[in-house]
Enzyme design. Structure first.
Site, mmCIF file in Angstrom:
data_model
loop_
_atom_site.group_PDB
_atom_site.id
_atom_site.type_symbol
_atom_site.label_atom_id
_atom_site.label_comp_id
_atom_site.label_asym_id
_atom_site.label_seq_id
_atom_site.Cartn_x
_atom_site.Cartn_y
_atom_site.Cartn_z
ATOM 1 N N CYS A 49 24.827 -4.569 30.730
ATOM 2 C CA CYS A 49 24.964 -5.719 30.411
ATOM 3 C C CYS A 49 25.732 -5.707 29.084
ATOM 4 O O CYS A 49 25.958 -6.924 28.560
ATOM 5 C CB CYS A 49 23.707 -6.173 30.015
ATOM 6 S SG CYS A 49 22.527 -6.066 31.389
ATOM 7 N N ASN B 36 17.008 2.215 28.866
ATOM 8 C CA ASN B 36 18.268 2.185 29.534
ATOM 9 C C ASN B 36 19.453 2.773 29.293
ATOM 10 O O ASN B 36 20.271 3.234 30.114
ATOM 11 C CB ASN B 36 18.629 0.585 29.899
ATOM 12 C CG ASN B 36 18.786 0.082 28.583
ATOM 13 O OD1 ASN B 36 17.908 -0.314 27.738
ATOM 14 N ND2 ASN B 36 19.850 -0.658 28.419
ATOM 15 N N THR C 231 11.602 -20.706 47.627
ATOM 16 C CA THR C 231 11.639 -20.080 48.805
ATOM 17 C C THR C 231 11.928 -18.406 48.754
ATOM 18 O O THR C 231 12.964 -17.876 48.177
ATOM 19 C CB THR C 231 12.671 -20.510 49.928
ATOM 20 O OG1 THR C 231 12.363 -22.175 49.879
ATOM 21 C CG2 THR C 231 12.507 -20.013 51.422
ATOM 22 N N SER D 76 12.422 -4.025 39.028
ATOM 23 C CA SER D 76 13.616 -4.310 39.676
ATOM 24 C C SER D 76 14.109 -3.479 40.809
ATOM 25 O O SER D 76 14.186 -2.183 40.781
ATOM 26 C CB SER D 76 14.914 -4.692 38.718
ATOM 27 O OG SER D 76 16.084 -5.379 39.301
ATOM 28 N N ALA D 77 14.244 -3.959 41.824
ATOM 29 C CA ALA D 77 14.604 -3.203 43.224
ATOM 30 C C ALA D 77 16.031 -2.400 42.957
ATOM 31 O O ALA D 77 16.037 -1.231 43.377
ATOM 32 C CB ALA D 77 14.940 -4.038 44.311
ATOM 33 N N HIS D 78 17.010 -2.673 42.377
ATOM 34 C CA HIS D 78 18.296 -2.198 42.505
ATOM 35 C C HIS D 78 18.264 -1.037 41.652
ATOM 36 O O HIS D 78 19.474 -0.097 41.480
ATOM 37 C CB HIS D 78 19.584 -2.988 42.160
ATOM 38 C CG HIS D 78 19.860 -3.392 40.816
ATOM 39 N ND1 HIS D 78 20.775 -2.876 40.023
ATOM 40 C CD2 HIS D 78 18.934 -4.518 39.941
ATOM 41 C CE1 HIS D 78 20.360 -3.392 38.708
ATOM 42 N NE2 HIS D 78 19.478 -4.463 38.773
ATOM 43 N N GLN E 231 13.748 0.509 34.180
ATOM 44 C CA GLN E 231 14.264 2.059 34.199
ATOM 45 C C GLN E 231 13.542 3.074 34.858
ATOM 46 O O GLN E 231 13.885 4.093 35.269
ATOM 47 C CB GLN E 231 15.237 2.230 33.136
ATOM 48 C CG GLN E 231 16.361 1.539 32.784
ATOM 49 C CD GLN E 231 17.352 1.695 33.532
ATOM 50 O OE1 GLN E 231 17.595 2.958 34.233
ATOM 51 N NE2 GLN E 231 18.183 0.909 33.551
#
Length: 393
Positions: free
Chosen positions: A325, A152, A238, A200-202, A180
């Site tokens: 992070c 990353n 959900t 991860s989508a973002h 990544q």
């Protein structure tokens, strides 16, 4: 603002937002109910599952939707630790993993697991002889390996195919943090038969707060989250219908870009060539032949990254000094230290991340701003410089 921090997150594409909006408004129904609106939400989720599966060469039922990359990674690692047991189990990872891998592994070590952190060479690539030796040690008592597909901070792509083969030959389960990687370069779990994969989508123009865990068909798995039994009892809670639809649309668009070989590599290379050609004392970090196409990691002799970030922000350029992070922490990056950087070099390094939305005009303007910021900071700090490098991507 010129945004060059795509490793931290990427902007939501307009097409993704358009796909999500109906499920944030009239399509609000719980997809586990039995009436028509709920059935439509369930259909949208399953269509998204197919798109995510197609992006990585998986089958739809091998995809489990989660709340993001950290959850996906923790779910896989904590299950694998339970599976092998602490008495003889060995956990193998690398010294350059994201904290979503390193921190769970450190927790395993605290309660009695044997933990091996395999080092990397100066280019940031896994030391394969050391990894093989660790796998040989683990095969008697059992264990698993978790090796990131691409780093990353530096964008260096790891020899995951080789590492996966070594682990599986010795009966060890294999997880990869591909957060990544997915959507940026081709990833195919049929060609690289990992057992578990996090995404991860973002990181590829989808929404935040949604990701997926790939679980190879036949691989054992017990859920991290228990409750209502959603996701075939592999991740209760959900479902985030709008987020999952956004992830599916982002996966579909990423597949289109990859099929056309559309990457930001030419922008990255032009940016680096201008910076290195016009600013003295710059080093391009990481293995040049094995990098993500949109990542540039540079060090600037005689400059501190913290000062450069302030100046670049004032000049309208957004970048970072490493993993988002780790922002605010004063110690040198563990990734750069593993690569053999001195403290001074580690603290003088910046990461630039290009996306499919970056333009050549922005890349060139950003390079000019970097030049101005470095020259100004060196005047203020009285920093020394090295020679202008010869750049060859």
């Amino acid at each position: 603002m010129i945004y060059l921090d795509a490793n931290a997150t990427t902007p939501l594409l307009p097409e993704v937002l358009d796909a999500m909006l109906p499920w944030l408004k009239e399509g609000f129904h719980n997809p586990n109910a039995s009436y028509q609106g709920a059935k439509e939400a369930r259909k949208a989720i399953e269509e998204a599952r197919g798109k995510v599966a197609a992006l990585i060469g998986a089958q739809p039922d091998e995809i489990v939707f989660t709340g993001g990359g950290t959850e996906s990674t923790n779910a896989a690692l904590k299950w694998l630790a339970r599976l092998i047991g602490r008495k003889s189990g060995r956990v193998i990872t690398s010294a350059i993993e994201h904290s979503a891998v390193l921190k769970p592994c450190e927790t395993f070590a605290d309660v009695g697991y044997a933990l091996t952190r395999v080092g990397v060479d100066g280019g940031g690539r896994l030391l394969m002889e050391d990894f093989e030796a660790a796998c040989d040690t683990a095969k008697e008592g059992g264990g698993f390996a978790s090796i990131m597909w691409a780093n990353n901070e530096t964008g260096v792509i790891q020899p995951v195919e080789e590492a996966c083969a070594m682990a599986r030959e010795r009966g060890l389960a294999f997880h990869t943090d591909a957060i990544q990687t997915v959507g940026k370069i081709p990833v195919d779990v049929r060609e690289v038969p990992v057992d578990y994969l996090s995404l991860s989508a973002h990181k590829f123009h989808g929404p935040k707060g949604v990701g997926a865990l790939y679980i190879r068909s036949g691989a054992r798995f017990e859920p991290l989250l228990r409750g209502g039994g959603q996701e075939k009892d592999r991740r209760s809670g959900t479902e985030n219908t709008a987020g999952i639809v956004g992830l599916g649309k982002a996966a579909e668009l990423a597949m289109e870009r990859l099929s056309k070989k559309e990457t930001p590599a030419s922008l990255r290379n032009a940016f680096e060539a201008k910076v290195v050609g016009e600013v003295s004392g710059v080093s391009v970090n990481g293995e040049l032949l094995h990098r993500l196409p949109g990542t540039s990691h540079l060090s600037f002799t005689g400059c501190e990254a913290a000062g450069l970030l302030i100046l670049l922000d004032d000049l309208g350029v957004a970048c970072s000094a490493g993993s988002a992070c780790m922002t605010g922490k004063q110690q040198p990056s563990h990734v750069q230290k593993a690569m053999g950087f001195s403290d001074a070099k580690a603290k003088s390094s910046l990461r630039f991340g290009f996306s499919c939305l970056t333009t050549m005009e922005e890349a060139m303007a950003a390079a000019e701003s970097v030049k101005r910021a470095v020259e100004k900071l060196r005047r203020v700090q009285g920093g020394s410089t090295g020679p202008v490098m010869v750049y060859s991507p």
